[in-house]
Design an enzyme around this catalytic site. Sequence first.
Site, PDB file in Angstrom:
ATOM      1  CB  ALA A  77      -0.886   0.125   1.281  1.00 24.36           C
ATOM      2  CB  SER A 116      -4.574   1.691   8.934  1.00 22.33           C
ATOM      3  OG  SER A 116      -4.154   2.768   9.729  1.00 22.33           O
ATOM      4  CE1 TYR A 139      -2.010   3.383   4.785  1.00 21.23           C
ATOM      5  CE2 TYR A 139      -2.597   4.142   7.072  1.00 21.23           C
ATOM      6  CZ  TYR A 139      -2.240   3.032   5.977  1.00 21.23           C
ATOM      7  OH  TYR A 139      -1.700   1.966   6.646  1.00 21.23           O
ATOM      8  CB  VAL A 169       3.745  -2.068  13.508  1.00 22.66           C
ATOM      9  CG1 VAL A 169       4.474  -3.428  13.570  1.00 22.66           C
ATOM     10  CG2 VAL A 169       2.021  -2.243  13.304  1.00 22.66           C
ATOM     11  CE  LYS A 177       6.987   2.535   7.351  1.00 22.83           C
ATOM     12  NZ  LYS A 177       5.832   2.123   8.423  1.00 22.83           N
ATOM     13  CB  SER A 179       9.575  11.041   7.889  1.00 24.48           C
ATOM     14  OG  SER A 179       8.874  10.826   6.799  1.00 24.48           O
TER      15      SER A 179
END
Length: 320
Positions: A77, A116, A139, A169, A177, A179
């Site tokens: 995603a 999420s 998102y 997580v 990833k 920031s």
Amino acid sequence: MIIVTGGAGFIGSNIVCGLNARGYTDILVVDDLSDGRKCLNLADTDIHDYMDKDDFLARLQTGEDFGKVEAVFHEGACSATTEWDGRFVMKVNYEYTKALLAWCVARKVPLIYASSASVYGMGPTFREARSYERPLNMYAYSKFLFDCHLRPQLENLESQVVGLRYFNVYGPREQHKGSMASVAFHFHNQLNESGRVRLFEGSDGYGPGEQRRDFIHVDDVVAVNLWLLENPAVKGIFNLGTGRAQSFNDVARAAIRWGKAHGTEGGGIDYIPFPDHLRGRYQSFTEADMDALRKAGYDRPFMDVETGVPRYLDWLAARS
């Protein structure tokens, strides 16, 4: 074969590692390696094949089979909560997942996908029900809308479909990833650079660093995903956190204690001004209601940050 989308990313690569630990190597990883650094997440894993995410989608849409597929873990995603290109996010997150769902349902292939906790917005109740869901960014909205798309179908599905609403997580294989990596990762870097960590000042009635999140170690996330693989009768949308909110100060103190035990000088906390652009869009409190997953049969304990953060920092130190 088991398919893991987002398999070179943070949670996906950890799922691949977890599958390897159980003897699975017939794994197709699907991802976007435009950022080639993500390949390092797979360098110590064993997989059967790799496929670009766009090629995979094209084959799904033409109805192609991939041989005998035991299950699909869908972790791929756009995960940036700061991305406001709605057309892009809906295409990559919502439309892609709808196509994958249709393919899996038609073939009765179990699908376990990443939702999420961001769907709950500011909370304060984090329970899997429409009345508590109010996403605050693209998102979150893309994840929310797919959950809404799935819900009316769940009762009549003949195969397993599970959405896992991940809370905060943290853990190995998230270094790419930037920031968006966890605060535990950033604290580790800050301690190495200056011997101090940085936290936001108070917000939403919380004191400096006392904003609270449900922090969950990625090993616990993998354990739930693999438990679902072993329990195909379980279907639905479930929260996945520890069920216990802890403060950012708790995470910082766990990192500082670890640093001092490993010779890091200093170990203080600096509180920096709360960013204006995050006001009204920042989850100052999250805590997963875990009743649904527990009632579904998952009974293993989850790590608190006092246990999980040192475990993670040991992993980082061994690779620095």
